[in-house]
Structures are given as C-alpha cells and as structure tokens.
Design a protein around this motif. Structure first.
Motif, mmCIF file in Angstrom:
data_model
loop_
_atom_site.group_PDB
_atom_site.id
_atom_site.type_symbol
_atom_site.label_atom_id
_atom_site.label_comp_id
_atom_site.label_asym_id
_atom_site.label_seq_id
_atom_site.Cartn_x
_atom_site.Cartn_y
_atom_site.Cartn_z
ATOM 1 N N ILE A 78 28.703 43.101 52.256
ATOM 2 C CA ILE A 78 29.402 42.108 51.463
ATOM 3 C C ILE A 78 28.532 41.656 50.395
ATOM 4 O O ILE A 78 27.321 42.048 49.931
ATOM 5 C CB ILE A 78 29.268 41.300 52.729
ATOM 6 N N THR A 79 29.719 40.730 49.858
ATOM 7 C CA THR A 79 29.455 40.873 48.196
ATOM 8 C C THR A 79 30.174 38.717 47.974
ATOM 9 O O THR A 79 30.860 38.727 49.410
ATOM 10 C CB THR A 79 30.057 41.356 46.592
ATOM 11 N N LYS A 80 29.689 38.562 47.185
ATOM 12 C CA LYS A 80 29.957 37.720 46.770
ATOM 13 C C LYS A 80 31.896 37.377 46.076
ATOM 14 O O LYS A 80 32.090 38.840 45.641
ATOM 15 C CB LYS A 80 29.747 36.874 45.339
ATOM 16 N N GLY A 81 32.873 36.795 45.619
ATOM 17 C CA GLY A 81 34.294 36.838 45.963
ATOM 18 C C GLY A 81 34.094 36.502 44.372
ATOM 19 O O GLY A 81 35.076 37.260 43.820
ATOM 20 N N TYR A 82 33.295 35.926 43.439
ATOM 21 C CA TYR A 82 33.029 36.039 41.935
ATOM 22 C C TYR A 82 34.413 35.202 41.925
ATOM 23 O O TYR A 82 34.537 34.351 41.795
ATOM 24 C CB TYR A 82 32.901 36.748 41.062
ATOM 25 N N ASP A 83 35.396 35.201 40.789
ATOM 26 C CA ASP A 83 36.525 35.011 40.616
ATOM 27 C C ASP A 83 38.196 34.820 41.318
ATOM 28 O O ASP A 83 38.731 34.780 40.925
ATOM 29 C CB ASP A 83 37.468 36.067 38.861
ATOM 30 N N LEU A 84 38.102 35.730 42.348
ATOM 31 C CA LEU A 84 38.649 35.742 43.470
ATOM 32 C C LEU A 84 38.945 34.036 43.814
ATOM 33 O O LEU A 84 37.709 33.627 44.106
ATOM 34 C CB LEU A 84 38.563 36.332 44.444
ATOM 35 N N PRO A 85 40.061 34.314 44.708
ATOM 36 C CA PRO A 85 39.903 32.425 45.627
ATOM 37 C C PRO A 85 39.541 32.494 46.728
ATOM 38 O O PRO A 85 39.117 32.200 47.380
ATOM 39 C CB PRO A 85 41.550 32.528 46.022
ATOM 40 N N ALA A 86 38.978 34.076 47.223
ATOM 41 C CA ALA A 86 37.852 34.235 48.376
ATOM 42 C C ALA A 86 36.313 34.569 47.960
ATOM 43 O O ALA A 86 36.235 34.834 46.915
ATOM 44 C CB ALA A 86 38.406 35.859 48.788
ATOM 45 N N ALA A 87 35.448 33.906 49.009
ATOM 46 C CA ALA A 87 34.526 33.296 48.833
ATOM 47 C C ALA A 87 33.971 34.791 48.629
ATOM 48 O O ALA A 87 32.420 34.899 48.079
ATOM 49 C CB ALA A 87 33.789 32.475 50.149
ATOM 50 N N HIS A 88 33.945 35.595 49.965
ATOM 51 C CA HIS A 88 33.460 37.044 49.708
ATOM 52 C C HIS A 88 33.992 37.789 49.828
ATOM 53 O O HIS A 88 35.760 38.071 49.658
ATOM 54 C CB HIS A 88 32.807 37.009 51.073
ATOM 55 N N VAL A 89 33.885 39.072 49.335
ATOM 56 C CA VAL A 89 34.874 40.637 49.741
ATOM 57 C C VAL A 89 33.463 41.240 50.710
ATOM 58 O O VAL A 89 32.144 41.447 50.824
ATOM 59 C CB VAL A 89 34.878 41.277 48.293
#
Length: 184
Positions: A78-89
C-alpha cells in the motif's frame, strides 16, 4: 472530474454493511478510499492501468514505490494516493497467464491480499481493475469468476467489516462479463 456511474449488485445472503458495485470508466477518477493497481513486480510504473495510475498520481507515488523494493506475484503493498482522488493505492502483481492451475491461485491471492491489506488499514471503499487481463493475457472468461468468487468469499469471512467493493471495468466487454457473473 468525470462522474462514473456505479451499479450496485445485490448479493444474495450478503451482509448489509457490505456492498458490491460495478462500473465502467477510468479507475484513476474514482473518489474512493483506495484503488488497486495491477502493477508489475518493480512497482515503478508500466503500461495499462499501472501507467495510468502513476501518471495521475504524480511523482510522489513513484518516489514512495521506490522505497517498497518491489512486490512478488500474488502479494500486495500500500501507498498514499498523492494526486489521485483516492487516498491510497494498493499495488498487486497479477500472474502472467500460462494456463496453469497456479495462475488461478495467484490471481485469487491478489484480490484476497488486497482486501486483507485494506482491512488492516481501515479502508471503507476499494476499487479493483480486472487484474492480469491486459498485457498479462489472463482471459476475461477465466479471470472474472476468480475475481468475483474470491471477493465474495472474503466478504463472507469478514461479515463484520463494513466495506464497498467496486469492480471498475475499463471497457464495456469487461463490464458486461462482471455484470453477467455477479447477477447470477
């Protein structure tokens, strides 16, 4: 931001706290807690959904992925979502299709391990692409039942966990296969 219509699939005997949706569109546009990346073992970006997620998330995602030192097939990180609307990836590495029984086990592991990681991080909504069905060559007619049955089994074993699970389909054919299978 594009609005993607989600269709709820009623699961017979399913817990009220859990919902399953299917949608057709760009997974990078979904405003959910987490999207799943069908990554390669390096986790450093690639083609298909992997490349699209890395482009949409921006350079922070690549920087964080470098610290993860890759991922084995069937596993998830798992990582942060950065510029995505999702908080995580959540990044998972699907099998390259060879037709062996091991492919099915590894594909099921991808979905299961993503959900386990989501639960461990308190994620309430997660969107999956059709893992391994692009350049990794997994036939949709085999991959869709594995994905759906694995997710439904996980939900049965975790009835107390409130979650929305979305199968985000890139094209109409994939959407229709999920709809047909889940409507049974």
């Amino acid at each position: 931001m594009d609005r993607i219509e989600k269709k709820e699939i009623r699961i017979k005997g399913g817990a009220d706290r859990q919902k399953v949706f299917i949608c057709q569109g760009d997974i990078t546009k979904l405003a959910v807690d987490c999207i799943v990346n069908a990554a390669n073992r390096s986790l450093l970006g690639g083609g298909g959904v992997d490349g699209a997620i890395h482009r949409a998330a921006g350079p922070g995602l690549l920087r964080e992925c470098r610290t993860l030192h890759g991922c084995e097939t069937g596993q998830a990180k798992i990582t942060k979502g950065y510029d995505l609307p999702a908080a995580h990836v959540i990044h998972t590495v699907g099998p390259v299709y060879s037709g062996s029984h091991k492919d099915a086990e590894l594909l099921a592991d991808c979905y299961w391990n993503c959900l386990e990681l989501a639960k461990a991080h308190g994620i309430g909504s997660i969107a999956f692409p059709a893992i391994s069905t692009g350049v990794y060559g997994y036939p949709l007619k085999e991959a869709v039942p594995i994905a759906a049955e694995t997710v439904l089994q996980w939900m049965r074993e975790h009835e107390d966990y409130e979650i929305e699970i979305i199968f985000c389909c890139f094209d109409r054919r994939t959407y229709e296969m999920y709809q047909e299978f889940l409507s049974r």
